[in-house]
Scaffold this motif. Structure first.
Motif, PDB file in Angstrom:
ATOM      1  N   PHE A  94     -22.854 -10.241  -3.593  1.00  0.00           N
ATOM      2  CA  PHE A  94     -22.522  -9.120  -4.453  1.00  0.00           C
ATOM      3  C   PHE A  94     -23.060  -9.296  -5.868  1.00  0.00           C
ATOM      4  O   PHE A  94     -23.278  -8.317  -6.565  1.00  0.00           O
ATOM      5  CB  PHE A  94     -21.007  -8.884  -4.454  1.00  0.00           C
ATOM      6  CG  PHE A  94     -20.553  -8.072  -3.285  1.00  0.00           C
ATOM      7  CD1 PHE A  94     -20.306  -6.719  -3.410  1.00  0.00           C
ATOM      8  CD2 PHE A  94     -20.416  -8.647  -2.039  1.00  0.00           C
ATOM      9  CE1 PHE A  94     -19.921  -5.959  -2.319  1.00  0.00           C
ATOM     10  CE2 PHE A  94     -20.031  -7.892  -0.947  1.00  0.00           C
ATOM     11  CZ  PHE A  94     -19.784  -6.549  -1.088  1.00  0.00           C
ATOM     12  N   VAL A 133     -22.864  -2.279  -6.437  1.00  0.00           N
ATOM     13  CA  VAL A 133     -21.927  -2.309  -5.316  1.00  0.00           C
ATOM     14  C   VAL A 133     -20.588  -2.880  -5.768  1.00  0.00           C
ATOM     15  O   VAL A 133     -19.525  -2.345  -5.443  1.00  0.00           O
ATOM     16  CB  VAL A 133     -22.512  -3.139  -4.151  1.00  0.00           C
ATOM     17  CG1 VAL A 133     -21.490  -3.285  -3.045  1.00  0.00           C
ATOM     18  CG2 VAL A 133     -23.775  -2.486  -3.634  1.00  0.00           C
ATOM     19  N   ALA A 151     -18.798  -0.314  -8.015  1.00  0.00           N
ATOM     20  CA  ALA A 151     -18.260   0.807  -7.242  1.00  0.00           C
ATOM     21  C   ALA A 151     -17.101   0.352  -6.364  1.00  0.00           C
ATOM     22  O   ALA A 151     -16.072   1.030  -6.277  1.00  0.00           O
ATOM     23  CB  ALA A 151     -19.362   1.426  -6.386  1.00  0.00           C
ATOM     24  N   ALA A 152     -17.262  -0.830  -5.737  1.00  0.00           N
ATOM     25  CA  ALA A 152     -16.213  -1.321  -4.850  1.00  0.00           C
ATOM     26  C   ALA A 152     -14.936  -1.595  -5.627  1.00  0.00           C
ATOM     27  O   ALA A 152     -13.833  -1.295  -5.151  1.00  0.00           O
ATOM     28  CB  ALA A 152     -16.681  -2.581  -4.132  1.00  0.00           C
ATOM     29  N   SER A 153     -15.067  -2.138  -6.873  1.00  0.00           N
ATOM     30  CA  SER A 153     -13.848  -2.409  -7.637  1.00  0.00           C
ATOM     31  C   SER A 153     -13.170  -1.098  -8.031  1.00  0.00           C
ATOM     32  O   SER A 153     -11.944  -1.015  -8.019  1.00  0.00           O
ATOM     33  CB  SER A 153     -14.129  -3.233  -8.896  1.00  0.00           C
ATOM     34  OG  SER A 153     -15.391  -3.794  -8.876  1.00  0.00           O
ATOM     35  N   ILE A 161     -13.215   1.651  -6.373  1.00  0.00           N
ATOM     36  CA  ILE A 161     -12.568   2.195  -5.183  1.00  0.00           C
ATOM     37  C   ILE A 161     -11.283   1.424  -4.886  1.00  0.00           C
ATOM     38  O   ILE A 161     -10.263   2.007  -4.533  1.00  0.00           O
ATOM     39  CB  ILE A 161     -13.536   2.171  -3.987  1.00  0.00           C
ATOM     40  CG1 ILE A 161     -14.626   3.220  -4.222  1.00  0.00           C
ATOM     41  CG2 ILE A 161     -12.812   2.446  -2.683  1.00  0.00           C
ATOM     42  CD1 ILE A 161     -15.777   3.136  -3.282  1.00  0.00           C
ATOM     43  N   THR A 177     -19.702   6.173   3.816  1.00  0.00           N
ATOM     44  CA  THR A 177     -19.365   5.972   2.403  1.00  0.00           C
ATOM     45  C   THR A 177     -19.815   7.160   1.571  1.00  0.00           C
ATOM     46  O   THR A 177     -19.055   7.686   0.750  1.00  0.00           O
ATOM     47  CB  THR A 177     -20.030   4.686   1.887  1.00  0.00           C
ATOM     48  OG1 THR A 177     -19.830   3.656   2.839  1.00  0.00           O
ATOM     49  CG2 THR A 177     -19.444   4.271   0.568  1.00  0.00           C
ATOM     50  N   ALA A 195     -17.860   6.775  -7.538  1.00  0.00           N
ATOM     51  CA  ALA A 195     -17.652   5.434  -6.979  1.00  0.00           C
ATOM     52  C   ALA A 195     -18.149   5.377  -5.539  1.00  0.00           C
ATOM     53  O   ALA A 195     -18.872   4.450  -5.163  1.00  0.00           O
ATOM     54  CB  ALA A 195     -16.169   5.075  -7.046  1.00  0.00           C
ATOM     55  N   PHE A 196     -17.798   6.391  -4.749  1.00  0.00           N
ATOM     56  CA  PHE A 196     -18.227   6.357  -3.351  1.00  0.00           C
ATOM     57  C   PHE A 196     -19.738   6.546  -3.221  1.00  0.00           C
ATOM     58  O   PHE A 196     -20.380   5.904  -2.388  1.00  0.00           O
ATOM     59  CB  PHE A 196     -17.463   7.406  -2.537  1.00  0.00           C
ATOM     60  CG  PHE A 196     -16.097   6.943  -2.136  1.00  0.00           C
ATOM     61  CD1 PHE A 196     -15.953   5.969  -1.161  1.00  0.00           C
ATOM     62  CD2 PHE A 196     -14.964   7.438  -2.758  1.00  0.00           C
ATOM     63  CE1 PHE A 196     -14.691   5.518  -0.799  1.00  0.00           C
ATOM     64  CE2 PHE A 196     -13.707   6.989  -2.402  1.00  0.00           C
ATOM     65  CZ  PHE A 196     -13.566   6.032  -1.426  1.00  0.00           C
ATOM     66  N   LEU A 243     -21.339   3.289  -4.187  1.00  0.00           N
ATOM     67  CA  LEU A 243     -21.146   2.294  -3.123  1.00  0.00           C
ATOM     68  C   LEU A 243     -22.081   2.592  -1.955  1.00  0.00           C
ATOM     69  O   LEU A 243     -22.727   1.699  -1.408  1.00  0.00           O
ATOM     70  CB  LEU A 243     -19.691   2.299  -2.652  1.00  0.00           C
ATOM     71  CG  LEU A 243     -19.369   1.208  -1.634  1.00  0.00           C
ATOM     72  CD1 LEU A 243     -19.454  -0.165  -2.280  1.00  0.00           C
ATOM     73  CD2 LEU A 243     -18.001   1.404  -1.012  1.00  0.00           C
ATOM     74  N   GLY A 264     -25.597   1.733  -2.971  1.00  0.00           N
ATOM     75  CA  GLY A 264     -25.715   0.279  -3.081  1.00  0.00           C
ATOM     76  C   GLY A 264     -25.735  -0.372  -1.712  1.00  0.00           C
ATOM     77  O   GLY A 264     -26.553  -1.250  -1.440  1.00  0.00           O
ATOM     78  N   LEU A 265     -24.849   0.075  -0.826  1.00  0.00           N
ATOM     79  CA  LEU A 265     -24.790  -0.505   0.521  1.00  0.00           C
ATOM     80  C   LEU A 265     -26.081  -0.236   1.274  1.00  0.00           C
ATOM     81  O   LEU A 265     -26.573  -1.089   2.010  1.00  0.00           O
ATOM     82  CB  LEU A 265     -23.614   0.083   1.302  1.00  0.00           C
ATOM     83  CG  LEU A 265     -22.233  -0.468   0.978  1.00  0.00           C
ATOM     84  CD1 LEU A 265     -21.180   0.241   1.800  1.00  0.00           C
ATOM     85  CD2 LEU A 265     -22.169  -1.961   1.233  1.00  0.00           C
TER      86      LEU A 265
END
Lengths: 318, 303
Positions: free
Chosen positions: B31, B37, B40-42, B44, B223, B281-282, B285, B288-289
């Protein structure tokens, strides 16, 4: 005399393609008895793998198959998919040339072997897992590697995994399609030993497909030499290695021998355009007028079968 | 072979012990390469915490009317101020997170399961089954989403359930198409044939061998779809087709704020921000994913 396990009779396989009808197998006859190893030899693209896939009934749907493939007396070509699935893995299992691509990249090694065990035995997962670990140890993979992924394994270890998966169903016939071609020589020897050992232990018959004449001598009981979809010579290992009657066999055996590499002149006949007459005649040193016209019959000569117009003549001609 | 096996056994306990630690370290290392990523993950994760613990975190009842404190600006007592009925905006936003995330998640989950099942079966079976299933998909694709939603709301009445139904009807087909394409390429892999040669049946091959190999594009799609769905929920609720007042839903809140735009701008700024942050955020993510999971987008190898 051991009883016959697999008998292939007049097997024709062809494919309708845009380039015309491709005849990958022409009236092939093969016999494997229990516990015996038959080596199917030939150059790349001569139709060896097609035979293996035909026996497993794994050919693509546009393949036209005629003839008989009798396994323990049952004609495999007449079975439905469900019956065939019970034979695959449990009675006949296969390992292929490229172990890396034959393993599911996102599944752990151990789980793939466990799955192979569970595909044949109705047993709880824990028991299957124990069995898988046992099989792993017998093929030389430490059970501690159960949770490894295929990409973490070397080619040799991957092939061991394939062998473990094939042995999981305790098949009576193992089809090994170029099992060591992708491996280096030392690993090749280990894998061959492993195959031989486990075949001996479980009385497993083997259909060994290879283009390496060195392997045959070590592994096989009988040999069939294939060229452009046709069997050119078949018989016991001793007679054929010591005293080949077909010029193609002679050339194959001579390709790697004393005096280094002696390549066969020309390229293997394409299955799309098999020459008329004897398929081997464009590359044959003995080719005469009759060879262009007439396909030679498979005749018995000195304890083996040969498809050559000159098979009956003395060895001096060859 | 013995010595190798022995060496392994000696190493094994050590490896076993440190596996979680190694896993977390690898995860962090991975990460670190993709800060977007992580960011965004944090975000979410934060939203999810807010949604799950909304009752505990909110200082007031989101539905409690208190006309004496109506239309107040942000202050320590009401962090984001109050609306025209004196309801605490911060509490309403927190509960709004709950509604948006749970509805979006449920919608995406249903779409994913349905779409992947149909697409995977179509791709795996091929032939007539493929044609039939994909024509069904085409029919669903031909409906304009908004129109379908309005039609469903008109026929069945506007409610959150009907909104979900409409969103599912329009977006499951995306998964079916992606899954079918991915299955078509994976089913030709040698390991599928190898599995078949070992006697595995069709369903087993599809579930155990093919579907695990197509999760990457599906995860990315799901996502990105989460963001779109959150936006749709808010947008359609704003139009009165989804959640109904007094539900503390972001779109509903925006709708109510319209009348007080000049008087109390915080009434639309905060719900608007909430929608923006969640959707962003989504989307981040998802993007990024996609970069992270797609080997073709790999950064250059450092030498």
């Amino acid at each position: 005399m051991k009883s016959s396990l697999l008998a292939v009779r007049n097997l024709d396989v062809s494919f309708r393609t845009r380039a015309g009808l491709v005849r990958a197998s022409n009236g092939v006859n093969l016999d494997i008895r229990e516990g015996e190893t038959l080596a199917l030899v030939g150059e790349s693209g001569c139709g060896k793998t097609i035979i293996a896939l035909a026996v497993m009934r794994l050919l693509v749907e546009n393949a036209l198959i005629t003839g008989e493939i009798r396994f323990r007396g049952r004609d495999l070509l007449s079975l439905d998919e469900e019956e065939m699935r019970n034979i695959r893995g449990r009675e006949i299992a296969a390992i292929f040339e490229q172990p890396a691509s034959c393993l599911n990249p996102v599944m752990r090694i151990g789980e793939q072997i466990t799955e192979a065990v569970m595909a044949h035995e109705q047993c709880p997962k824990r028991e299957a897992k124990m069995q898988a670990k046992e099989i792993m140890e017998t093929v030389g993979i430490p059970a501690a590697r159960y949770r490894s992924y295929p990409h973490e394994f070397s080619g040799g270890m991957q092939q061991r995994t394939m062998i473990a998966m094939a042995l999981a169903g305790r098949p009576s016939l193992l089809i090994a399609d170029e099992p060591t071609t992708a491996l280096d020589v030392t690993v090749q020897a280990q894998i061959l030993d492993l195959l031989k050992e486990s075949a001996l232990k479980n009385n497993t018959a083997m259909l060994l497909i290879t283009h390496d004449t060195g392997i045959i001598a070590e592994m096989a009981d009988t040999v069939a030499v294939m060229y452009a979809g046709t069997i050119l010579e078949q018989g016991s290992i001793k007679s054929i290695l010591k005293n080949p009657r077909h010029p193609y066999t002679t050339a194959l055996l001579g390709a790697i021998g004393e005096g280094g590499l002696r390549p066969l002149p020309g390229t293997a006949a394409s299955l799309c355009a098999v020459p008329p007459g004897c398929p081997f005649h464009p590359r044959c040193v003995l080719a005469r007028e009759v060879c262009f016209r007439k396909v030679p019959e498979l005749i018995s000569v000195k304890g083996r079968k040969v498809r050559c117009h000159y098979a009956g003549r003395s060895k001096a001609v060859v | 072979m013995k010595t190798i096996a022995g060496a392994h056994k000696a190493n094994a306990p050590q490896r076993e012990q440190s596996r979680p630690v190694v896993l977390i370290r690898d995860l962090i290392a991975k990460f670190n390469e993709y800060p977007l990523v992580v960011f965004a993950a944090s975000l979410i994760l934060l939203l999810a915490v807010a949604a799950i613990f909304a009752p505990a975190l909110s200082p007031h009842d989101p539905l409690a009317v208190n006309m004496e404190e109506s239309l107040q600006g942000p202050a320590p007592k009401h962090l984001m101020g109050t609306d025209q009925l004196g309801r605490d905006l911060f509490s309403r936003i927190l509960f709004g997170t709950r509604i948006s995330l749970s509805i979006a998640f449920a919608t995406v989950a249903v779409c994913l399961v349905l779409g992947v099942a149909v697409g995977a079966v179509a791709g795996y079976l091929g032939g007539v089954a493929d044609d039939l299933l994909m024509r069904l998909v085409d029919i669903f694709m031909a409906f304009p989403g908004l129109l379908l939603t309005i039609a469903i709301a008109g026929m069945l009445g506007p409610s959150m359930q009907n909104l979900m139904l409409a969103m599912i009807a329009t977006s499951w087909v995306g998964y079916a198409r992606i899954a079918r394409g991915a299955v078509l390429s994976v089913k030709e892999c040698a390991f599928v044939e190898a599995a078949r040669s070992l006697g595995s049946g069709g369903a087993r091959i599809l579930i155990e061998h093919i579907i695990p190999n197509i999760v990457h594009p599906i995860i990315v799609l799901a996502t990105l779809n989460m963001g779109q769905t959150i936006l749709s929920i808010a947008g359609l609720s704003f139009l009165g087709l989804g959640a109904q007042p007094p539900a503390p839903e972001w779109g509903v809140m925006l709708n109510e704020a319209c009348s007080f735009m000049g008087l109390a701008p915080h009434l639309f700024i905060f719900p608007g921000l909430a929608i923006t942050v969640a959707v962003m955020a989504f989307n981040f993510l998802g993007d990024g994913l996609r970069d992270m999971l797609d080997p073709r987008f790999k950064k250059e190898v450092e030498i």
